[in-house]
Design a protein around this motif. Structure first.
Motif, PDB file in Angstrom:
ATOM      1  N   SER A 153      16.429  85.657  22.465  1.00  0.00           N
ATOM      2  CA  SER A 153      15.460  86.171  23.446  1.00  0.00           C
ATOM      3  C   SER A 153      15.915  85.961  24.876  1.00  0.00           C
ATOM      4  N   ASN A 154      17.027  85.267  25.050  1.00  0.00           N
ATOM      5  CA  ASN A 154      17.509  84.973  26.411  1.00  0.00           C
ATOM      6  C   ASN A 154      19.014  85.219  26.504  1.00  0.00           C
ATOM      7  N   LEU A 155      19.409  86.452  26.163  1.00  0.00           N
ATOM      8  CA  LEU A 155      20.828  86.776  26.183  1.00  0.00           C
ATOM      9  C   LEU A 155      21.434  86.650  27.576  1.00  0.00           C
ATOM     10  N   TRP A 156      20.622  86.818  28.591  1.00  0.00           N
ATOM     11  CA  TRP A 156      21.121  86.684  29.962  1.00  0.00           C
ATOM     12  C   TRP A 156      21.704  85.293  30.198  1.00  0.00           C
ATOM     13  N   LEU A 157      21.224  84.315  29.423  1.00  0.00           N
ATOM     14  CA  LEU A 157      21.677  82.939  29.591  1.00  0.00           C
ATOM     15  C   LEU A 157      22.618  82.493  28.479  1.00  0.00           C
ATOM     16  N   PHE A 158      22.319  82.928  27.235  1.00  0.00           N
ATOM     17  CA  PHE A 158      23.035  82.390  26.076  1.00  0.00           C
ATOM     18  C   PHE A 158      24.047  83.343  25.465  1.00  0.00           C
ATOM     19  N   SER A 159      24.373  84.434  26.151  1.00  0.00           N
ATOM     20  CA  SER A 159      25.370  85.366  25.622  1.00  0.00           C
ATOM     21  C   SER A 159      26.700  84.693  25.275  1.00  0.00           C
ATOM     22  N   PRO A 160      27.217  83.773  26.109  1.00  0.00           N
ATOM     23  CA  PRO A 160      28.493  83.133  25.759  1.00  0.00           C
ATOM     24  C   PRO A 160      28.433  82.367  24.433  1.00  0.00           C
ATOM     25  N   ILE A 161      27.299  81.734  24.130  1.00  0.00           N
ATOM     26  CA  ILE A 161      27.169  80.972  22.886  1.00  0.00           C
ATOM     27  C   ILE A 161      27.146  81.911  21.688  1.00  0.00           C
ATOM     28  N   LEU A 162      26.328  82.967  21.770  1.00  0.00           N
ATOM     29  CA  LEU A 162      26.234  83.909  20.657  1.00  0.00           C
ATOM     30  C   LEU A 162      27.534  84.680  20.476  1.00  0.00           C
ATOM     31  N   SER A 163      28.175  85.025  21.580  1.00  0.00           N
ATOM     32  CA  SER A 163      29.451  85.722  21.500  1.00  0.00           C
ATOM     33  C   SER A 163      30.497  84.857  20.807  1.00  0.00           C
ATOM     34  N   PHE A 164      30.530  83.572  21.138  1.00  0.00           N
ATOM     35  CA  PHE A 164      31.470  82.651  20.503  1.00  0.00           C
ATOM     36  C   PHE A 164      31.165  82.529  19.018  1.00  0.00           C
ATOM     37  N   ALA A 165      29.890  82.406  18.667  1.00  0.00           N
ATOM     38  CA  ALA A 165      29.498  82.276  17.258  1.00  0.00           C
ATOM     39  C   ALA A 165      29.914  83.517  16.469  1.00  0.00           C
ATOM     40  N   MET A 166      29.732  84.701  17.045  1.00  0.00           N
ATOM     41  CA  MET A 166      30.103  85.928  16.347  1.00  0.00           C
ATOM     42  C   MET A 166      31.612  86.085  16.225  1.00  0.00           C
ATOM     43  N   SER A 167      32.358  85.477  17.128  1.00  0.00           N
ATOM     44  CA  SER A 167      33.816  85.600  17.092  1.00  0.00           C
ATOM     45  C   SER A 167      34.449  84.764  15.987  1.00  0.00           C
ATOM     46  N   LEU A 168      33.674  83.908  15.327  1.00  0.00           N
ATOM     47  CA  LEU A 168      34.220  82.997  14.317  1.00  0.00           C
ATOM     48  C   LEU A 168      34.416  83.661  12.960  1.00  0.00           C
ATOM     49  N   LYS A 169      33.768  84.812  12.722  1.00  0.00           N
ATOM     50  CA  LYS A 169      33.893  85.509  11.447  1.00  0.00           C
ATOM     51  C   LYS A 169      34.463  86.903  11.686  1.00  0.00           C
ATOM     52  N   ASP A 170      35.331  87.338  10.769  1.00  0.00           N
ATOM     53  CA  ASP A 170      35.972  88.639  10.937  1.00  0.00           C
ATOM     54  C   ASP A 170      34.949  89.761  11.077  1.00  0.00           C
ATOM     55  N   SER A 171      33.933  89.760  10.195  1.00  0.00           N
ATOM     56  CA  SER A 171      32.980  90.869  10.154  1.00  0.00           C
ATOM     57  C   SER A 171      32.135  90.945  11.419  1.00  0.00           C
ATOM     58  N   THR A 172      31.771  89.791  11.985  1.00  0.00           N
ATOM     59  CA  THR A 172      30.949  89.806  13.198  1.00  0.00           C
ATOM     60  C   THR A 172      31.797  89.913  14.460  1.00  0.00           C
ATOM     61  N   ARG A 173      33.008  89.385  14.424  1.00  0.00           N
ATOM     62  CA  ARG A 173      33.894  89.532  15.583  1.00  0.00           C
ATOM     63  C   ARG A 173      34.185  91.003  15.847  1.00  0.00           C
ATOM     64  N   ALA A 174      34.296  91.778  14.774  1.00  0.00           N
ATOM     65  CA  ALA A 174      34.583  93.206  14.924  1.00  0.00           C
ATOM     66  C   ALA A 174      33.445  93.957  15.595  1.00  0.00           C
ATOM     67  N   GLN A 175      32.248  93.351  15.650  1.00  0.00           N
ATOM     68  CA  GLN A 175      31.109  94.005  16.287  1.00  0.00           C
ATOM     69  C   GLN A 175      31.076  93.784  17.795  1.00  0.00           C
ATOM     70  N   ILE A 176      31.895  92.884  18.295  1.00  0.00           N
ATOM     71  CA  ILE A 176      31.843  92.605  19.737  1.00  0.00           C
ATOM     72  C   ILE A 176      33.198  92.780  20.424  1.00  0.00           C
ATOM     73  N   TYR A 177      34.218  93.165  19.648  1.00  0.00           N
ATOM     74  CA  TYR A 177      35.530  93.396  20.236  1.00  0.00           C
ATOM     75  C   TYR A 177      36.095  94.737  19.774  1.00  0.00           C
ATOM     76  N   THR A 178      36.884  95.346  20.620  1.00  0.00           N
ATOM     77  CA  THR A 178      37.771  96.427  20.189  1.00  0.00           C
ATOM     78  C   THR A 178      38.941  95.756  19.485  1.00  0.00           C
ATOM     79  N   THR A 179      39.215  96.157  18.256  1.00  0.00           N
ATOM     80  CA  THR A 179      40.178  95.440  17.415  1.00  0.00           C
ATOM     81  C   THR A 179      41.487  96.221  17.253  1.00  0.00           C
ATOM     82  N   PHE A 180      42.524  95.479  16.871  1.00  0.00           N
ATOM     83  CA  PHE A 180      43.839  96.065  16.586  1.00  0.00           C
ATOM     84  C   PHE A 180      44.300  95.550  15.226  1.00  0.00           C
ATOM     85  N   ALA A 181      44.594  96.477  14.309  1.00  0.00           N
ATOM     86  CA  ALA A 181      45.123  96.109  12.993  1.00  0.00           C
ATOM     87  C   ALA A 181      46.471  96.797  12.816  1.00  0.00           C
ATOM     88  N   PHE A 182      47.438  96.050  12.344  1.00  0.00           N
ATOM     89  CA  PHE A 182      48.791  96.570  12.167  1.00  0.00           C
ATOM     90  C   PHE A 182      48.958  96.893  10.689  1.00  0.00           C
TER      91      PHE A 182
END
Length: 340
Positions: A153-182
């Motif tokens: 409810s407070n993404l303006w403040l906690f976006s860095p925390i949620l972004s870090f949490a989502m970056s820990l799993k392949d499936s959720t990291r792909a939702q917040i980054y443009t990805t490169f697969a070789f």
């Protein structure tokens, strides 16, 4: 299985009066770009002047308990946008020679490998807080535990925390980054000869907000090697984001709650690709959803060994499409149904 269930419902509804028209379209080449299926169908429908109120294609399923942070129950993800893609070929031609006397730069394969490592270590900037994840967390917040509710409810403040949490799993990291697969690499024909050339195929999936030109510019800037040629083989820009307040979204949302009453329903981003890259020209609101009930382990079977759904889930899928078409005819006051 979705095709069979849709045909079953189509037969059932064939002689019933339905407000407006319902088009059910099957392409034969969706997995290979849809150039001779969906693209041709879209061109014909445009020629006929057809416009749709909304469209639903394959997409995310109803995820079983434990799949979304802070939610103690299933989650139905209606994807209101999908990532774009760019398939690129990175190639280099460089003097070969005998393997007994390699140059200081290692030769073509080494130089290309350095480019690959550079791209892995230098992702494009995250756009977390600027895209569909804002709506996703806002919709999820009401059903989350108090801790995650405060974060969502407070993404303006906690976006860095949620972004870090989502970056820990392949499936959720792909939702917040443009990805490169070789995905493919070529170079060399003998074990004692340095090749004169080498190449690698890169499959990039673009967030809404990043363009194909952005990706190419990032690749060239990151690899910092003018000897490496960057060629776009084929590409498609990321989709626009569809409304979460439209007739179509509400009909899908309500039907999910009928079939899976314990699930919360939220918008999301589809990280794969669908035929909507063509059909999207025919309407403003495009939704990507499959009424399957899956766990993260089930999803790993996609295009792999033991891909399956249960008999019960097949019944639920048929049930979903039955009530979905009914819900297009009525307000969203219908009672929940567990069976047909």
């Amino acid at each position: 299985y979705q095709g069979l269930s849709k045909l079953h419902i189509y037969k059932q509804w064939y002689q019933r009066r339905v407000r407006g028209d319902i088009y059910i379209v099957f392409g034969h080449d969706e997995e290979v770009m849809g150039l001779y299926g969906a693209k041709v169908v879209t061109a014909e429908l445009k020629k006929r002047g057809v416009r749709f109120a909304f469209m639903m294609d394959e997409g995310c399923p109803v995820l079983k308990k434990g799949s979304f942070p802070g939610v103690n129950g299933p989650v139905g993800l209606i994807c209101t946008a999908e990532k774009g893609f760019a398939t690129m070929k990175l190639s280099i031609e460089h003097g070969g020679g005998h393997a007994s006397a390699p140059p200081p730069n290692g030769g073509a394969i080494t130089m290309l490998s350095n480019a690959i490592i550079a791209l892995l270590n230098t992702p494009m900037p995250s756009l977390f807080g600027q895209g569909i994840e804002v709506s996703m967390f806002e919709h999820a917040a009401v059903s989350q535990s108090w801790f995650f509710r405060v974060l969502s409810s407070n993404l303006w403040l906690f976006s860095p925390i949620l972004s870090f949490a989502m970056s820990l799993k392949d499936s959720t990291r792909a939702q917040i980054y443009t990805t490169f697969a070789f995905t493919k690499i070529e170079g060399g024909v003998k074990d004692n000869v340095l090749p004169n050339s080498a190449s690698v195929t890169v499959n990039s999936r673009l967030l809404p907000g990043h363009t194909v030109d952005d990706v190419v510019a990032h690749v060239k800037k990151t690899i910092k090697n003018p000897e490496i040629k960057v060629e776009v083989i084929y590409s498609n820009e990321a989709s626009a984001m569809s409304s979460t307040e439209s007739e179509g979204y509400n009909a899908i949302h309500h039907t999910v709650k009928q079939i899976y009453p314990d699930a919360i329903v939220i918008p999301g981003l589809l990280i794969g690709g669908t035929d909507t890259k063509w059909y999207g020209e025919l309407c403003d609101d495009v939704y990507r959803f499959v009424p399957s009930f899956l766990s993260s382990e089930d999803i790993k079977r996609f295009h792999g060994h033991d891909e399956l759904i249960t008999v019960k889930n097949f019944e639920q899928i048929v049930n979903f499409f039955h009530h979905f078409i009914e819900n297009l005819e009525r307000s969203f006051e219908a009672e929940f149904h567990d069976e047909l």
